[in-house]
Design a protein around this motif. Structure first.
Motif, short mmCIF file in Angstrom:
data_model
loop_
_atom_site.label_atom_id
_atom_site.label_comp_id
_atom_site.label_asym_id
_atom_site.label_seq_id
_atom_site.Cartn_x
_atom_site.Cartn_y
_atom_site.Cartn_z
N UNK A 74 47.20 45.24 39.39
CA UNK A 74 46.06 44.53 39.96
C UNK A 74 44.83 44.90 39.15
N UNK A 75 44.07 43.90 38.71
CA UNK A 75 42.87 44.14 37.91
C UNK A 75 41.73 43.29 38.45
N UNK A 76 40.55 43.88 38.49
CA UNK A 76 39.38 43.20 39.07
C UNK A 76 38.31 42.99 38.00
N UNK A 77 37.78 41.77 37.91
CA UNK A 77 36.66 41.48 37.02
C UNK A 77 35.57 40.78 37.82
N UNK A 78 34.34 40.85 37.29
CA UNK A 78 33.23 40.20 37.98
C UNK A 78 32.43 41.16 38.82
N UNK A 79 31.76 40.65 39.85
CA UNK A 79 30.89 41.49 40.68
C UNK A 79 31.62 42.70 41.25
N UNK A 109 32.15 35.34 42.71
CA UNK A 109 33.00 36.24 43.50
C UNK A 109 33.91 36.99 42.54
N UNK A 110 34.24 38.22 42.85
CA UNK A 110 35.17 38.94 41.98
C UNK A 110 36.49 38.18 41.85
N UNK A 111 37.07 38.23 40.67
CA UNK A 111 38.41 37.69 40.45
C UNK A 111 39.36 38.87 40.35
#
Length: 402
Positions: free
Chosen positions: A64-69, A129-131
């Protein structure tokens, strides 16, 4: 106030174009080296190496990887890691050489999501929104990777929506089948065992034949689906495995079958489960045998969110895609488990008529989407992310109109 999504899609699509060449190369590597459910370690590492941010391990082999805010409810975007126990016969230059194969497009989905994640990261400051890129293990086997994620790692994220795209050879090239409501059936796995009395085949009256009893069970099960369930309600029973005996002149002591039960409605799902137990026990007894059933509950029916679907259908032409006519199936996908967490939307990206594509059904040893499918899936995922973020922003604004 949430960021606007008005100009996001064209910017995201422009950035995606810069990622596609590398994504196709990744697709080739993934396709050539498939791994089965719960064993996708090298696949997950290959994906993680291409992501612009560190990826956390999830549901065993998943990432799981999170990008953005850094804050706010995220839009989770799913791709699947696992291959199938199918020996490939495509003769592609990057075909798999062992006993496993990406015969369901998961290699395309992974490469497309990597491209989208990289593109989104390049526009991180503009994301509303975060992706959260979810590379899910074990879509093709139990225990389900989606169910594990929905109970643990993804539940902790509390996403605002979960979206995905899946290639499909029955949908025309350039179109995405994207409808609201039920679009896929639930699916339960059933193992049926009939116990009899062994005997020499020349003296059947000395035994109790479980093979004959099981044959009648199989026929009766198919007949009863049509008599227990409203014919206007989609439901399917498939017996895919029959096992019994080892010699043509011996009545064995046991015979087994494995089947799948599919339904659109929860009440029909329950009725099918009850029907199987009743038919197996009754027909086995009529043949002087004993019948038993082991049921493994699978994924629920998939319910696409109406608001996300409506917004995504409006955006498809901006991504060079069209909305297919209404298209639903009795296929199943454990993506449906995410519906317990948040609104979900799964779109089916068409392959029928794609240049270089020889039409084959999913899970066929000669099923291989063209490289251009990576772009089509990536663009569909971008549309779904933007649509879900737009709906989420409107919902949040209604709650807090400041």
């Amino acid at each position: 106030m949430p960021r606007s999504t008005d100009d996001l899609l064209p910017r995201l699509l422009d950035q995606l174009e810069r990622e596609l060449e590398a994504a196709v190369e990744l697709r080739h590597r993934l396709h050539a080296n498939p791994e089965l459910a719960h064993a996708e370690e090298q696949t997950a590492e290959a994906v993680a190496e291409q992501l612009p941010v560190p990826a956390a391990r999830a549901a065993g082999t998943g990432r799981v990887a999170r990008v953005g805010p850094a804050t706010g409810r995220a839009i989770a975007v799913r791709a699947e890691l696992d291959g199938l126990p199918v020996r490939e016969r495509t003769h592609a230059s990057f075909s798999a050489k062992g006993a496993a194969m990406h015969a369901c497009g998961h290699d395309v989905h992974m490469a497309a999501l990597v491209a989208l994640t990289r593109a989104a990261h390049a526009l991180a400051a503009a994301l509303p929104a975060p992706l959260v890129a979810v590379f899910q293990p074990s879509e093709e086997a139990y225990p389900s990777g989606a169910e594990q994620l929905a109970r643990a790692e993804l539940a902790a994220i509390t996403p605002g929506a979960v979206v995905a795209a899946h290639i499909h050879p029955d949908v025309r090239w350039g179109a995405v089948a994207l409808d609201d409501g039920t679009v896929n059936a639930s699916c339960d796995a059933v193992e049926i065992t009939v116990e009899g009395q062994p005997s020499h085949g020349a003296y059947p009256h000395h035994g109790r034949d479980p093979v004959l009893a099981l044959a009648h069970v199989v026929v009766a099960l198919h007949a009863q689906v049509a008599r227990r369930i409203d014919p206007l309600h989609p439901s399917v029973l498939t017996v895919g495995v029959l096992e019994g005996g080892g010699a043509e002149n011996v009545i064995p002591s046991r015979a087994r079958a494995r089947a799948a039960l599919r339904a659109y409605r929860p009440e029909d799902r329950g009725a099918l489960r009850e029907m199987v137990s009743e038919v197996v026990a009754g027909i086995a007894a009529a043949h002087g045998c004993e019948g038993s059933v082991v049921l493994t509950p699978g994924e629920p029916a998939l319910q696409n969110d109406a608001a996300v679907v409506a917004r995504a259908r409006e955006l498809l032409p901006d991504a060079g895609l069209t909305a297919a006519g209404e298209w639903r199936s009795c296929g199943s996908d454990d993506f449906a488990f995410f519906g317990a967490l948040a609104p979900v939307a799964l779109g089916f990206v068409g392959l029928d008529g794609a240049p270089g594509f020889e039409r084959r059904p999913l899970h066929h040893p000669e099923m291989i989407p063209p490289d251009s499918a990576v772009s089509a899936v990536a663009r569909a995922l971008a549309v779904l992310y933007v649509a879900a973020a737009s709906v989420l922003g409107e919902t949040d604004q209604r709650k807090d109109p400041r």
